[in-house]
Design a protein around this motif. Structure first.
Motif, mmCIF file in Angstrom:
data_model
loop_
_atom_site.group_PDB
_atom_site.id
_atom_site.type_symbol
_atom_site.label_atom_id
_atom_site.label_comp_id
_atom_site.label_asym_id
_atom_site.label_seq_id
_atom_site.Cartn_x
_atom_site.Cartn_y
_atom_site.Cartn_z
ATOM 1 N N LEU A 183 41.912 66.890 32.259
ATOM 2 C CA LEU A 183 42.323 67.149 33.632
ATOM 3 C C LEU A 183 41.123 67.081 34.569
ATOM 4 O O LEU A 183 40.004 67.402 34.195
ATOM 5 C CB LEU A 183 42.986 68.520 33.737
ATOM 6 N N THR A 184 41.353 66.669 35.809
ATOM 7 C CA THR A 184 40.297 66.599 36.808
ATOM 8 C C THR A 184 40.049 68.004 37.348
ATOM 9 O O THR A 184 40.939 68.618 37.929
ATOM 10 C CB THR A 184 40.710 65.665 37.955
ATOM 11 N N GLN A 209 38.320 65.590 43.943
ATOM 12 C CA GLN A 209 38.604 64.416 43.118
ATOM 13 C C GLN A 209 40.106 64.238 42.920
ATOM 14 O O GLN A 209 40.609 63.118 42.930
ATOM 15 C CB GLN A 209 37.913 64.533 41.761
ATOM 16 N N ARG A 210 40.799 65.330 42.753
ATOM 17 C CA ARG A 210 42.249 65.268 42.596
ATOM 18 C C ARG A 210 42.898 64.690 43.857
ATOM 19 O O ARG A 210 43.766 63.819 43.792
ATOM 20 C CB ARG A 210 42.797 66.657 42.287
ATOM 21 N N LYS A 258 42.107 60.924 44.118
ATOM 22 C CA LYS A 258 42.909 60.105 43.204
ATOM 23 C C LYS A 258 44.356 59.996 43.680
ATOM 24 O O LYS A 258 44.946 58.916 43.656
ATOM 25 C CB LYS A 258 42.874 60.686 41.798
#
Length: 99
Positions: A8-9, A14-15, A18
């Motif tokens: 998982l990020t 970053q999540r 993305k």
């Protein structure tokens, strides 16, 4: 069964990068690709075909966005691809103007 934490990020930035690259960036690239095609080929045929192929390309680009390690690099790649496709679209319209 929950996902393994190591896949998982961890970063919310970053999540966000993305997810936004997958939704917005993928859509922009898919639309720009079909606009570039329409400027060089028969635009009616490309527009009719793009109703299905744009969705498939968008779905593939969404998956690709989540495969990358860094969401900001994915955004950079998608923006660079859309700029290149935009240039192709521009020169296509200059060469083959739609009457």
């Amino acid at each position: 069964m929950p996902a393994n934490k190591k896949y998982l990020t961890p970063s919310p930035a970053q999540r966000f990068a993305k997810i936004s690259a997958a939704i917005l960036g993928g859509l922009i690239v898919a639309v720009m690709f079909h606009m570039a095609l329409a400027s060089w080929f028969d635009h009616v045929t490309v527009i009719i075909t793009s109703t299905f192929s744009a969705f498939i390309l968008w779905a593939v680009l969404m998956v690709v966005a989540f495969l990358g390690k860094n969401g900001w690099k994915i955004w950079g790649i998608y923006l660079l691809a859309s700029l290149v496709l935009g240039a192709i679209f521009y020169f296509g319209n200059q060469t083959n103007p739609i009457v």
